[in-house]
Design a protein around this motif. Structure first.
Motif, PDB file in Angstrom:
ATOM      1  N   LEU A 121      -6.461  16.705   7.156  1.00 23.91           N
ATOM      2  CA  LEU A 121      -5.551  16.538   6.020  1.00 23.91           C
ATOM      3  C   LEU A 121      -4.547  15.427   6.273  1.00 23.91           C
ATOM      4  N   ARG A 122      -4.008  15.383   7.472  1.00 21.19           N
ATOM      5  CA  ARG A 122      -3.018  14.351   7.764  1.00 21.19           C
ATOM      6  C   ARG A 122      -3.667  12.976   7.866  1.00 21.19           C
ATOM      7  N   SER A 123      -4.945  12.955   8.196  1.00 20.24           N
ATOM      8  CA  SER A 123      -5.625  11.659   8.213  1.00 20.24           C
ATOM      9  C   SER A 123      -5.806  11.135   6.792  1.00 20.24           C
ATOM     10  N   ILE A 124      -5.881  12.057   5.830  1.00 20.01           N
ATOM     11  CA  ILE A 124      -5.997  11.654   4.428  1.00 20.01           C
ATOM     12  C   ILE A 124      -4.626  11.342   3.834  1.00 20.01           C
ATOM     13  N   MET A 125      -3.609  12.088   4.234  1.00 16.53           N
ATOM     14  CA  MET A 125      -2.241  11.876   3.749  1.00 16.53           C
ATOM     15  C   MET A 125      -1.320  11.711   4.952  1.00 16.53           C
ATOM     16  N   PRO A 126      -1.286  10.511   5.523  1.00 13.25           N
ATOM     17  CA  PRO A 126      -0.460  10.290   6.716  1.00 13.25           C
ATOM     18  C   PRO A 126       1.015  10.585   6.449  1.00 13.25           C
ATOM     19  N   GLY A 127       1.662  11.194   7.432  1.00 18.97           N
ATOM     20  CA  GLY A 127       3.088  11.488   7.332  1.00 18.97           C
ATOM     21  C   GLY A 127       3.395  12.838   6.742  1.00 18.97           C
ATOM     22  N   ALA A 128       2.400  13.519   6.148  1.00 18.81           N
ATOM     23  CA  ALA A 128       2.645  14.831   5.556  1.00 18.81           C
ATOM     24  C   ALA A 128       2.733  15.889   6.651  1.00 18.81           C
ATOM     25  N   ASP A 153     -18.783  17.095  -3.444  1.00 22.06           N
ATOM     26  CA  ASP A 153     -17.397  17.542  -3.485  1.00 22.06           C
ATOM     27  C   ASP A 153     -16.597  16.724  -2.476  1.00 22.06           C
ATOM     28  N   VAL A 154     -15.535  16.076  -2.963  1.00 22.59           N
ATOM     29  CA  VAL A 154     -14.745  15.175  -2.121  1.00 22.59           C
ATOM     30  C   VAL A 154     -13.288  15.604  -2.163  1.00 22.59           C
ATOM     31  N   LEU A 155     -12.653  15.653  -1.006  1.00 17.29           N
ATOM     32  CA  LEU A 155     -11.212  15.855  -0.914  1.00 17.29           C
ATOM     33  C   LEU A 155     -10.552  14.487  -0.945  1.00 17.29           C
ATOM     34  N   VAL A 156      -9.593  14.313  -1.868  1.00 15.52           N
ATOM     35  CA  VAL A 156      -8.971  13.002  -2.088  1.00 15.52           C
ATOM     36  C   VAL A 156      -7.471  13.126  -1.915  1.00 15.52           C
ATOM     37  N   GLY A 157      -6.871  12.129  -1.304  1.00 17.09           N
ATOM     38  CA  GLY A 157      -5.421  12.032  -1.216  1.00 17.09           C
ATOM     39  C   GLY A 157      -4.923  10.862  -2.045  1.00 17.09           C
ATOM     40  N   MET A 158      -3.823  11.067  -2.770  1.00 10.31           N
ATOM     41  CA  MET A 158      -3.257  10.000  -3.596  1.00 10.31           C
ATOM     42  C   MET A 158      -1.741  10.074  -3.539  1.00 10.31           C
ATOM     43  N   ASP A 159      -1.078   8.932  -3.343  1.00  9.93           N
ATOM     44  CA  ASP A 159       0.378   8.956  -3.263  1.00  9.93           C
ATOM     45  C   ASP A 159       0.992   8.962  -4.660  1.00  9.93           C
ATOM     46  N   THR A 160       2.317   8.934  -4.739  1.00  8.39           N
ATOM     47  CA  THR A 160       3.017   9.054  -6.020  1.00  8.39           C
ATOM     48  C   THR A 160       2.961   7.783  -6.848  1.00  8.39           C
ATOM     49  N   GLU A 161       2.346   6.738  -6.339  1.00  8.31           N
ATOM     50  CA  GLU A 161       2.179   5.498  -7.095  1.00  8.31           C
ATOM     51  C   GLU A 161       0.750   5.326  -7.593  1.00  8.31           C
ATOM     52  N   GLY A 162      -0.094   6.334  -7.380  1.00  8.14           N
ATOM     53  CA  GLY A 162      -1.474   6.245  -7.833  1.00  8.14           C
ATOM     54  C   GLY A 162      -2.378   5.492  -6.888  1.00  8.14           C
ATOM     55  N   VAL A 163      -2.017   5.409  -5.611  1.00 12.31           N
ATOM     56  CA  VAL A 163      -2.819   4.713  -4.603  1.00 12.31           C
ATOM     57  C   VAL A 163      -3.536   5.744  -3.741  1.00 12.31           C
ATOM     58  N   ILE A 164      -4.838   5.567  -3.565  1.00 12.71           N
ATOM     59  CA  ILE A 164      -5.621   6.493  -2.739  1.00 12.71           C
ATOM     60  C   ILE A 164      -5.229   6.316  -1.275  1.00 12.71           C
ATOM     61  N   THR A 165      -4.892   7.423  -0.634  1.00 13.72           N
ATOM     62  CA  THR A 165      -4.498   7.375   0.781  1.00 13.72           C
ATOM     63  C   THR A 165      -5.642   7.738   1.714  1.00 13.72           C
ATOM     64  N   GLY A 166      -6.697   8.318   1.178  1.00 13.81           N
ATOM     65  CA  GLY A 166      -7.846   8.659   2.004  1.00 13.81           C
ATOM     66  C   GLY A 166      -8.768   9.609   1.269  1.00 13.81           C
ATOM     67  N   VAL A 167     -10.034   9.664   1.696  1.00 11.47           N
ATOM     68  CA  VAL A 167     -10.995  10.606   1.118  1.00 11.47           C
ATOM     69  C   VAL A 167     -11.796  11.237   2.249  1.00 11.47           C
ATOM     70  N   ASN A 168     -12.320  12.432   1.960  1.00 12.30           N
ATOM     71  CA  ASN A 168     -13.198  13.102   2.906  1.00 12.30           C
ATOM     72  C   ASN A 168     -14.250  13.860   2.114  1.00 12.30           C
ATOM     73  N   VAL A 169     -15.517  13.480   2.282  1.00 12.51           N
ATOM     74  CA  VAL A 169     -16.613  14.165   1.595  1.00 12.51           C
ATOM     75  C   VAL A 169     -16.773  15.537   2.228  1.00 12.51           C
ATOM     76  N   GLU A 226     -18.879   4.249   8.979  1.00  9.53           N
ATOM     77  CA  GLU A 226     -17.598   3.623   9.314  1.00  9.53           C
ATOM     78  C   GLU A 226     -17.008   2.862   8.138  1.00  9.53           C
ATOM     79  N   ARG A 227     -17.844   2.520   7.137  1.00 11.59           N
ATOM     80  CA  ARG A 227     -17.360   1.677   6.052  1.00 11.59           C
ATOM     81  C   ARG A 227     -17.215   2.405   4.724  1.00 11.59           C
ATOM     82  N   PHE A 228     -18.085   3.393   4.473  1.00 14.78           N
ATOM     83  CA  PHE A 228     -18.124   3.926   3.109  1.00 14.78           C
ATOM     84  C   PHE A 228     -16.840   4.669   2.728  1.00 14.78           C
ATOM     85  N   GLN A 229     -16.486   5.736   3.436  1.00 18.01           N
ATOM     86  CA  GLN A 229     -15.310   6.514   3.054  1.00 18.01           C
ATOM     87  C   GLN A 229     -13.998   5.747   3.265  1.00 18.01           C
ATOM     88  N   PRO A 230     -13.821   5.016   4.375  1.00 20.26           N
ATOM     89  CA  PRO A 230     -12.552   4.295   4.563  1.00 20.26           C
ATOM     90  C   PRO A 230     -12.270   3.242   3.492  1.00 20.26           C
TER      91      PRO A 230
END
Length: 655
Positions: A42-49, A97-113, A131-135
């Motif tokens: 989770l923190r890798s998808i939303m760093p700093g949380a 099914d993908v877990l997605v992180g998005m910040d308050t400006e509408g920018v994707i912070t990370g995804v995890n299938v 190494e390339r698709f999800q990042p």
């Protein structure tokens, strides 16, 4: 007889398990792991949380915080699962099914299938965890296209899965942004697509045919059955959703992307009762002297004809993946060759301008924007005439004509007809009466505020012209609340009416000028504050206000008018005050005769107390025609010539 009982150890184990489940559920609601993947993921998808809390509803998310759940932590963004935002995207063999992180400006912070099933995954392994698709989704915004081959790199030999994953992330992120990020601009291209959706939403399948969006062809068979085909450009997601529905378009686009790196879709709807089945390989196209065969892979399934605008107009639908070198900006033809060699065609199909604009990434105006452009091109007067309701214009001209005919002829019945029309139409039916609010808005916005409403403009011009030439004709014949007061005076016994002492009257008439000044000053100083409704009862009565305070004020005005004719006009009306100032410039006023110096008949009957013997206060006069009719009817001392009156006065003096 021994009862069956649960051993104590088993009961204890059961209770312990239940407690653990409850604790686990509570932690699931307050803890850091909405997906079961662990805090590290989770923190890798939303760093700093440092904490996550679940928010359920139409747009379920996990809020990512920089502090404790119940503390004052800063909101960093949102975690959400694409499976919570239907329609769920289907990969090659199943949903993704993908877990997605998005910040308050509408920018994707990370995804995890999180999970997906592919029939050949066991052979290739987890081919989405490269190494390339999800990042590559990190730092993309909700305004991006998320299109494989354009701004997203797909996985080799897994185009359908790549496409479904990207589309699911994009759609879910936009849904979350719409629900949680107020005022977020989804970008120009998204706005243009929304404009197309708005414009096509009012269309029917028949109107799309009439406008050329949809073109048809048909072929009769030997047994009198008919094969009908309809073609329509749907080379953009919004067009596909409008024509065949979101799920069917997604299915068609997914199939197309699995076969070709690029290619826009052309809808082919199959209808009729043909005994000869439709065969997609019999389709072909041509443009500029060049022929295009449509092999089976270039035709994809696009639904059962039971969704979108196509609903009820086809047995099923497919789509041609257009050749990459076919120019959609130029007309092209679509042909179908039947088994007996006969050919039916749609000749020179032209992709509509909106379709070409969407495909080319060009602007598409909304209906309101297009109307403003057209109005600017036509000019304000032509636009106003084009937008005017002819019935309203005719009725407002009719009531003004009645008022002027009654004014010039001095026929009492005509004036009452005009007043009745004014009360019913301008008051209760149309609500198009003039108000002091028109004056304040006119001063703040200028004449442009009137250019969208021809009836009001006509009423304003009529009022200004007649007031400057003859005085307050508007007040006598075109004010619906003035009509209410005249009706009250007519039905109330004369003995109920009070005569206001002259000194009180002479001072009270200036109240309305004070009210006018207050309204105008507040309109300039506090432009966002509206107070005119407390001084004007028009809206309260004719729009049936919900405010008890405004109704209380109206009751006071009506009670005053029961006992004092035109009570509101005399002392309180700010609009009448403004017209009274203009009336001082009027060249054509009520004529006076020598008899007026001694007669008090008109002075006694004036509804607004504007007459003092031979003099008329033209600020206060509402041109009700009482005086003019007295002269025409030769009432009072007007029955006798001035010389006769002079002799009688001298005789009375000697006596």
């Amino acid at each position: 007889m021994k009862r069956n009982t649960v051993p104590g150890t088993m009961m204890g184990a059961f209770l312990a398990a239940a407690c653990l489940l409850l604790i686990s559920a509570a932690q699931g609601q307050e803890g850091a792991d909405p997906s079961g993947l662990g805090e590290e993921v989770l923190r890798s998808i939303m760093p700093g949380a440092t904490a996550f809390t679940f928010e359920d509803g139409n747009a379920p998310v996990w809020l990512a915080l920089s502090g404790p759940v119940n503390g004052d932590g800063e909101l960093l963004g949102y975690l959400f699962r694409t499976s919570d935002y239907p329609p769920e995207e289907i990969g090659y063999s199943g949903p993704i099914d993908v877990l997605v992180g998005m910040d308050t400006e509408g920018v994707i912070t990370g995804v995890n299938v999180l999970s997906y099933y592919e029939s050949y995954r066991s052979i290739r392994g987890d081919f989405l965890a490269t190494e390339r698709f999800q990042p590559q989704f990190r730092d993309k915004t909700v305004t991006d296209g998320f299109e494989v081959g354009r701004d997203v790199d797909g996985v080799s030999r897994a185009t359908i899965t790549s496409w479904a994953t990207s589309r699911g992330i994009r759609n879910a992120a936009r849904a979350v942004a719409t629900a949680w990020l107020d005022g977020l601009d989804l970008g120009q291209e998204q706005q243009w697509a929304d404009n197309v959706r708005e414009r096509l939403s009012i269309e029917t399948w028949e109107s799309l045919i009439d406008s050329g969006w949809v073109r048809g062809m048909q072929l009769g068979m030997e047994d009198d059955s008919v094969l009908r085909l309809s073609v329509a450009f749907m080379g953009h997601e919004v067009l596909g959703q409008v024509f065949v529905g979101d799920e069917y378009y997604s299915l068609a686009q997914r199939s197309a992307s699995g076969r070709f790196d690029q290619g826009l879709l052309l809808l082919v709807a199959v209808a009729g009762d043909s005994s000869e089945p439709f065969r997609q390989e019999l389709l072909s196209m041509s443009q500029g002297g060049r022929d295009y065969e449509i092999p089976r892979p270039r035709f994809v399934y696009a639904g059962s004809g039971d969704a979108g605008k196509l609903d009820g107009h086809a047995r099923y639908a497919g789509a041609i993946v257009l050749p990459s070198d076919l120019d959609i900006n130029l007309p092209f033809s679509v042909h179908y060759t039947a088994g007996d060699g006969r050919v039916m065609s749609v000749e020179n199909y032209q992709v509509p301008a909106m379709g070409r604009a969407l495909a080319n990434g060009e602007p598409v105006l909304s209906l309101a924007e297009e109307q403003r452009v057209e109005e600017a091109a036509r000019g304000p007067i032509a636009s106003m005439l084009a937008n005017a309701d002819p019935v309203q214009v005719v009725l407002i001209v009719l009531v003004m004509t009645l008022a002027m005919v009654a004014f010039f002829t001095k026929i009492t019945l005509l004036r009452w007809i005009a007043l009745t029309f004014t009360l019913l139409y301008l008051g209760f039916v149309d609500g198009g009466f003039l108000s002091i609010s028109h004056v304040t808005n006119l001063l703040k916005q200028g004449p442009a505020m009137l250019m969208d409403d021809l009836p009001i403009l006509l009423l304003v011009l009529f009022t200004l012209v007649t007031t400057l030439l003859w005085g307050r004709i508007f007040c006598s014949s075109l004010c619906p609340f003035g009509a209410v007061q005249d009706v009250l005076t007519r039905i109330v016994p004369r003995r109920w009416q009070w005569r206001v002492p002259q000194k009180v009257h002479d001072r009270a008439i200036y109240l309305k000028y004070v009210f006018l000044a207050i309204i105008l000053i507040s309109g300039f100083v506090w432009a966002q504050v509206s107070i005119f409704q407390y001084f004007e009862p028009f809206g309260t009565l004719f729009y049936f206000s919900q405010s008890m305070l405004l109704w209380s004020i109206l009751v006071v005005f009506l009670l005053g008018s029961l006992f004092i004719p035109r009570f509101y006009c005399r002392y309180l009306c700010p609009l009448g005050a403004g017209l009274g100032v203009l009336a001082t410039l009027s060249p054509w006023r009520i004529r006076r005769v020598p008899q007026c110096s001694m007669c008090r008949v008109c002075e006694r009957d004036c509804p607004v107390g504007a007459i003092r013997g031979p003099d008329i206060d033209f600020h206060e006069c509402v041109r009700c025609d009482v005086c003019d009719r007295r002269l025409l009817d030769r009432a009072g001392t007007c029955r006798h010539d001035w010389q006769t009156i002079t002799v009688r006065m001298e005789a009375a003096g000697k006596a």
